[in-house]
Design a protein around this motif. Structure first.
Motif, PDB file in Angstrom:
ATOM      1  N   ILE A 162      34.529  35.042  42.618  1.00  0.00           N
ATOM      2  CA  ILE A 162      35.417  34.572  42.015  1.00  0.00           C
ATOM      3  C   ILE A 162      36.848  35.451  42.120  1.00  0.00           C
ATOM      4  O   ILE A 162      37.858  35.278  42.393  1.00  0.00           O
ATOM      5  CB  ILE A 162      35.424  34.667  40.310  1.00  0.00           C
ATOM      6  CG1 ILE A 162      34.527  33.579  40.087  1.00  0.00           C
ATOM      7  CG2 ILE A 162      36.619  34.367  39.703  1.00  0.00           C
ATOM      8  CD1 ILE A 162      33.798  33.531  38.770  1.00  0.00           C
ATOM      9  N   ALA A 163      36.772  36.945  42.473  1.00  0.00           N
ATOM     10  CA  ALA A 163      37.645  37.762  42.699  1.00  0.00           C
ATOM     11  C   ALA A 163      38.138  37.627  44.125  1.00  0.00           C
ATOM     12  O   ALA A 163      39.453  38.010  44.383  1.00  0.00           O
ATOM     13  CB  ALA A 163      37.196  39.270  42.327  1.00  0.00           C
ATOM     14  N   SER A 164      37.445  37.175  45.087  1.00  0.00           N
ATOM     15  CA  SER A 164      37.932  36.730  46.104  1.00  0.00           C
ATOM     16  C   SER A 164      38.870  35.774  46.600  1.00  0.00           C
ATOM     17  O   SER A 164      39.553  35.398  47.471  1.00  0.00           O
ATOM     18  CB  SER A 164      36.621  36.501  46.990  1.00  0.00           C
ATOM     19  OG  SER A 164      36.162  35.260  47.226  1.00  0.00           O
ATOM     20  N   ILE A 165      39.074  34.726  45.474  1.00  0.00           N
ATOM     21  CA  ILE A 165      39.756  33.604  45.499  1.00  0.00           C
ATOM     22  C   ILE A 165      41.267  33.986  45.243  1.00  0.00           C
ATOM     23  O   ILE A 165      41.665  34.552  44.198  1.00  0.00           O
ATOM     24  CB  ILE A 165      39.248  32.555  44.425  1.00  0.00           C
ATOM     25  CG1 ILE A 165      37.746  32.030  44.738  1.00  0.00           C
ATOM     26  CG2 ILE A 165      39.983  31.168  44.050  1.00  0.00           C
ATOM     27  CD1 ILE A 165      37.139  31.496  43.585  1.00  0.00           C
ATOM     28  N   GLY A 170      41.278  33.303  38.360  1.00  0.00           N
ATOM     29  CA  GLY A 170      40.122  33.868  38.201  1.00  0.00           C
ATOM     30  C   GLY A 170      40.090  35.056  37.295  1.00  0.00           C
ATOM     31  O   GLY A 170      39.308  35.600  36.788  1.00  0.00           O
ATOM     32  N   GLN A 171      41.298  35.707  37.028  1.00  0.00           N
ATOM     33  CA  GLN A 171      41.337  37.084  36.362  1.00  0.00           C
ATOM     34  C   GLN A 171      41.045  36.795  34.792  1.00  0.00           C
ATOM     35  O   GLN A 171      40.322  37.742  34.559  1.00  0.00           O
ATOM     36  CB  GLN A 171      42.969  37.380  36.701  1.00  0.00           C
ATOM     37  CG  GLN A 171      43.260  37.911  38.144  1.00  0.00           C
ATOM     38  CD  GLN A 171      44.825  38.482  38.143  1.00  0.00           C
ATOM     39  OE1 GLN A 171      45.531  38.864  37.064  1.00  0.00           O
ATOM     40  NE2 GLN A 171      45.311  38.506  39.249  1.00  0.00           N
ATOM     41  N   GLN A 189      30.887  46.921  37.729  1.00  0.00           N
ATOM     42  CA  GLN A 189      31.570  46.072  39.085  1.00  0.00           C
ATOM     43  C   GLN A 189      32.572  45.125  38.533  1.00  0.00           C
ATOM     44  O   GLN A 189      33.648  45.043  38.961  1.00  0.00           O
ATOM     45  CB  GLN A 189      30.455  45.066  39.600  1.00  0.00           C
ATOM     46  CG  GLN A 189      29.219  45.925  40.264  1.00  0.00           C
ATOM     47  CD  GLN A 189      29.822  46.385  41.740  1.00  0.00           C
ATOM     48  OE1 GLN A 189      30.628  45.600  42.352  1.00  0.00           O
ATOM     49  NE2 GLN A 189      29.651  47.298  42.116  1.00  0.00           N
ATOM     50  N   LEU A 190      32.544  44.629  37.233  1.00  0.00           N
ATOM     51  CA  LEU A 190      33.544  43.816  36.744  1.00  0.00           C
ATOM     52  C   LEU A 190      35.031  44.838  36.449  1.00  0.00           C
ATOM     53  O   LEU A 190      36.148  44.363  36.710  1.00  0.00           O
ATOM     54  CB  LEU A 190      33.175  43.173  35.457  1.00  0.00           C
ATOM     55  CG  LEU A 190      32.099  42.007  35.796  1.00  0.00           C
ATOM     56  CD1 LEU A 190      31.455  41.502  34.371  1.00  0.00           C
ATOM     57  CD2 LEU A 190      32.942  40.641  36.167  1.00  0.00           C
ATOM     58  N   MET A 195      40.420  46.326  38.076  1.00  0.00           N
ATOM     59  CA  MET A 195      41.347  47.321  38.620  1.00  0.00           C
ATOM     60  C   MET A 195      41.951  46.872  39.972  1.00  0.00           C
ATOM     61  O   MET A 195      43.436  46.977  40.322  1.00  0.00           O
ATOM     62  CB  MET A 195      40.538  48.719  38.923  1.00  0.00           C
ATOM     63  CG  MET A 195      40.268  49.402  37.510  1.00  0.00           C
ATOM     64  SD  MET A 195      41.538  49.842  36.611  1.00  0.00           S
ATOM     65  CE  MET A 195      42.421  51.072  37.634  1.00  0.00           C
ATOM     66  N   ILE A 196      40.942  46.250  41.003  1.00  0.00           N
ATOM     67  CA  ILE A 196      41.608  45.679  42.285  1.00  0.00           C
ATOM     68  C   ILE A 196      42.721  44.577  42.265  1.00  0.00           C
ATOM     69  O   ILE A 196      43.658  44.603  42.836  1.00  0.00           O
ATOM     70  CB  ILE A 196      40.496  45.319  43.056  1.00  0.00           C
ATOM     71  CG1 ILE A 196      39.588  46.531  43.440  1.00  0.00           C
ATOM     72  CG2 ILE A 196      40.732  44.628  44.297  1.00  0.00           C
ATOM     73  CD1 ILE A 196      38.151  46.212  44.015  1.00  0.00           C
TER      74      ILE A 196
END
Length: 198
Positions: A162-165, A170-171, A189-190, A195-196
């Motif tokens: 989801i983060a890669s989309i 997705g946030q 991890q979440l 943060m990224i």
């Protein structure tokens, strides 16, 4: 007598041509040869696609696969769907299938995700392939694996997918998962992904 011998020889010479003309395109052997040739080509294409899926550190591009065979998409689809396929080829085919993101591919991915008997290791390939192929449209399909799956590593995989989309849709999904997550490794991890994405 000479006349009859000459006539007989000419008749013998003409006979094979006449027979060939009669047989022509109706010879059942000619269709068998065509079928065999098509089957041989299909076997070669399958072997070449498997080689391309095997010999690269990354999944080959759509263009690379389509250079190998005009039927690349169908071959990759069959490898991804085939439970009898060599596992590595199947994993790579699943990843590559994201290049042809259509309704049939999405249905296959969701069918595989819903299969309780599926080898769990394949989920680590289907989840990112779904995200890569369908982007924000895949988020609703991925949320159950982010929120509800028993395996924390699957939840992490869904979070990363989801983060890669690209985009912001997705946030809030990840933020809500972070709020509810109790497993310390998944929670970390979440947090890192949040943060990224800021």
């Amino acid at each position: 007598m000479k006349f009859w011998i000459t006539l007989f020889v000419l008749a013998l010479l003409a006979m094979p041509q006449a027979m060939a003309g009669e047989v022509g395109g109706d010879d059942p052997r000619s269709s068998v040869d065509v079928d065999r040739s098509a089957a041989d080509q299909a076997d070669r294409d399958l072997k070449n696609i498997k080689a391309w899926l095997s010999h690269f550190h990354k999944v080959p591009s759509r263009a690379e696969l389509e250079q190998v065979s005009d039927d690349a998409r169908d071959i990759v689809f069959k490898l991804a769907a085939d439970e009898e396929s060599f596992l590595f080829h199947r994993q790579r085919a699943i990843r590559a299938l994201a290049h042809w993101a259509d309704d049939e591919v999405r249905a296959l991915f969701n069918e595989m995700l819903a299969d309780e008997a599926i080898e769990e290791g394949l989920l680590f390939h289907i989840i990112p392939a779904l995200a890569n192929g369908f982007g924000e449209d895949a988020i609703d399909d991925l949320v159950p694996y982010l929120r509800d799956h028993d395996n924390p590593h699957i939840r992490i995989s869904a979070a990363r997918a989801i983060a890669s989309i690209p985009g912001e849709e997705g946030q809030p999904v990840l933020a809500e998962a972070l709020h509810d997550e109790e497993h310390p490794i998944v929670k970390k991890q979440l947090e890192d992904l949040s943060m990224i994405l800021r």
